[in-house]
Motif scaffolding. Structure first.
Motif, PDB file in Angstrom:
ATOM      1  N   VAL A   5       0.850  -1.185   0.000  1.00 30.62           N
ATOM      2  CA  VAL A   5       0.000   0.000   0.000  1.00 30.62           C
ATOM      3  C   VAL A   5       0.887   1.237   0.000  1.00 30.62           C
ATOM      4  O   VAL A   5       1.666   1.453   0.942  1.00 30.62           O
ATOM      5  CB  VAL A   5      -0.930   0.024   1.225  1.00 30.62           C
ATOM      6  N   GLU A   6       0.756   2.035  -1.065  1.00 27.41           N
ATOM      7  CA  GLU A   6       1.525   3.261  -1.185  1.00 27.41           C
ATOM      8  C   GLU A   6       0.755   4.454  -0.630  1.00 27.41           C
ATOM      9  O   GLU A   6      -0.481   4.455  -0.617  1.00 27.41           O
ATOM     10  CB  GLU A   6       1.881   3.551  -2.656  1.00 27.41           C
ATOM     11  N   SER A   7       1.500   5.460  -0.235  1.00 29.44           N
ATOM     12  CA  SER A   7       0.907   6.727   0.183  1.00 29.44           C
ATOM     13  C   SER A   7       1.961   7.819   0.032  1.00 29.44           C
ATOM     14  O   SER A   7       3.136   7.530  -0.195  1.00 29.44           O
ATOM     15  CB  SER A   7       0.416   6.651   1.632  1.00 29.44           C
ATOM     16  N   GLY A   8       1.507   9.057   0.173  1.00 29.52           N
ATOM     17  CA  GLY A   8       2.446  10.169   0.151  1.00 29.52           C
ATOM     18  C   GLY A   8       2.453  10.989  -1.122  1.00 29.52           C
ATOM     19  O   GLY A   8       3.126  12.016  -1.195  1.00 29.52           O
ATOM     20  N   GLY A   9       1.718  10.548  -2.121  1.00 32.08           N
ATOM     21  CA  GLY A   9       1.669  11.320  -3.351  1.00 32.08           C
ATOM     22  C   GLY A   9       0.875  12.598  -3.173  1.00 32.08           C
ATOM     23  O   GLY A   9       0.253  12.829  -2.131  1.00 32.08           O
ATOM     24  N   GLY A  10       0.911  13.434  -4.194  1.00 36.44           N
ATOM     25  CA  GLY A  10       0.151  14.676  -4.131  1.00 36.44           C
ATOM     26  C   GLY A  10       0.634  15.666  -5.164  1.00 36.44           C
ATOM     27  O   GLY A  10       1.402  15.325  -6.067  1.00 36.44           O
ATOM     28  N   LEU A  11       0.165  16.895  -5.009  1.00 34.96           N
ATOM     29  CA  LEU A  11       0.538  17.982  -5.906  1.00 34.96           C
ATOM     30  C   LEU A  11       1.657  18.795  -5.250  1.00 34.96           C
ATOM     31  O   LEU A  11       1.533  19.212  -4.088  1.00 34.96           O
ATOM     32  CB  LEU A  11      -0.670  18.872  -6.168  1.00 34.96           C
ATOM     33  N   VAL A  12       2.712  19.010  -5.990  1.00 35.21           N
ATOM     34  CA  VAL A  12       3.846  19.763  -5.454  1.00 35.21           C
ATOM     35  C   VAL A  12       4.387  20.669  -6.548  1.00 35.21           C
ATOM     36  O   VAL A  12       4.301  20.346  -7.737  1.00 35.21           O
ATOM     37  CB  VAL A  12       4.939  18.795  -4.931  1.00 35.21           C
ATOM     38  N   GLN A  13       4.921  21.793  -6.156  1.00 33.05           N
ATOM     39  CA  GLN A  13       5.487  22.734  -7.128  1.00 33.05           C
ATOM     40  C   GLN A  13       6.871  22.267  -7.582  1.00 33.05           C
ATOM     41  O   GLN A  13       7.559  21.547  -6.851  1.00 33.05           O
ATOM     42  CB  GLN A  13       5.594  24.125  -6.513  1.00 33.05           C
ATOM     43  N   PRO A  14       7.263  22.676  -8.771  1.00 33.91           N
ATOM     44  CA  PRO A  14       8.625  22.341  -9.233  1.00 33.91           C
ATOM     45  C   PRO A  14       9.660  22.806  -8.211  1.00 33.91           C
ATOM     46  O   PRO A  14       9.556  23.901  -7.658  1.00 33.91           O
ATOM     47  CB  PRO A  14       8.740  23.122 -10.543  1.00 33.91           C
ATOM     48  N   GLY A  15      10.632  21.949  -7.966  1.00 34.96           N
ATOM     49  CA  GLY A  15      11.653  22.235  -6.969  1.00 34.96           C
ATOM     50  C   GLY A  15      11.305  21.730  -5.582  1.00 34.96           C
ATOM     51  O   GLY A  15      12.153  21.742  -4.679  1.00 34.96           O
TER      52      GLY A  15
END
Length: 122
Positions: A5-15
């Motif tokens: 089971v994976e987790s931790g993804g999301g939307l992040v800005q470049p850098g």
């Protein structure tokens, strides 16, 4: 059998940075290698990083120097720390477990998680 089971993804800005986690249903100490793969829209799944039961690690050139794979055997968890993220890192990230058995010939079993979406965008 191994459930992942994976987790931790999301939307992040470049850098920016993200840490992905993968929890296994059994002791990862008994798993030969744990890894991360990713698949971007319209592209084939590609290997990202791997950590072996002896602690050795390998990285794809595309993430080398920006990512670190690690494991916590007590928590049956593997992590992928990603830094300096780029738009081209946008993909669904999948956790993978490789189990090698000798019964008596060598047989490899691979298990996959459902994936976690990572989107790098401003």
């Amino acid at each position: 059998q191994v459930q992942l089971v994976e987790s931790g993804g999301g939307l992040v800005q470049p850098g920016g940075s993200l840490r992905l986690s993968c929890v296994a249903s059994r002791s990862i100490g008994s798993i030969n290698a744990m890894g991360w793969y990713r698949q971007a829209p319209g592209k084939q799944r590609e290997w990202v990083a791997r950590i072996w039961s002896d602690g050795g690690t390998n990285y794809a050139d595309s993430v080398k120097g920006r990512s670190t794979i690690s494991r916590d055997n007590a928590k049956n968890t593997v992590y992928l720390q990603m830094n300096s993220l780029k738009a081209e890192d946008t993909a669904v990230y999948y956790c993978n477990a490789l189990v090698v058995a000798y019964i008596p010939k060598r047989v490899e079993y691979e298990y996959w998680g459902q994936g976690t979406q990572v989107t790098v965008s401003s």
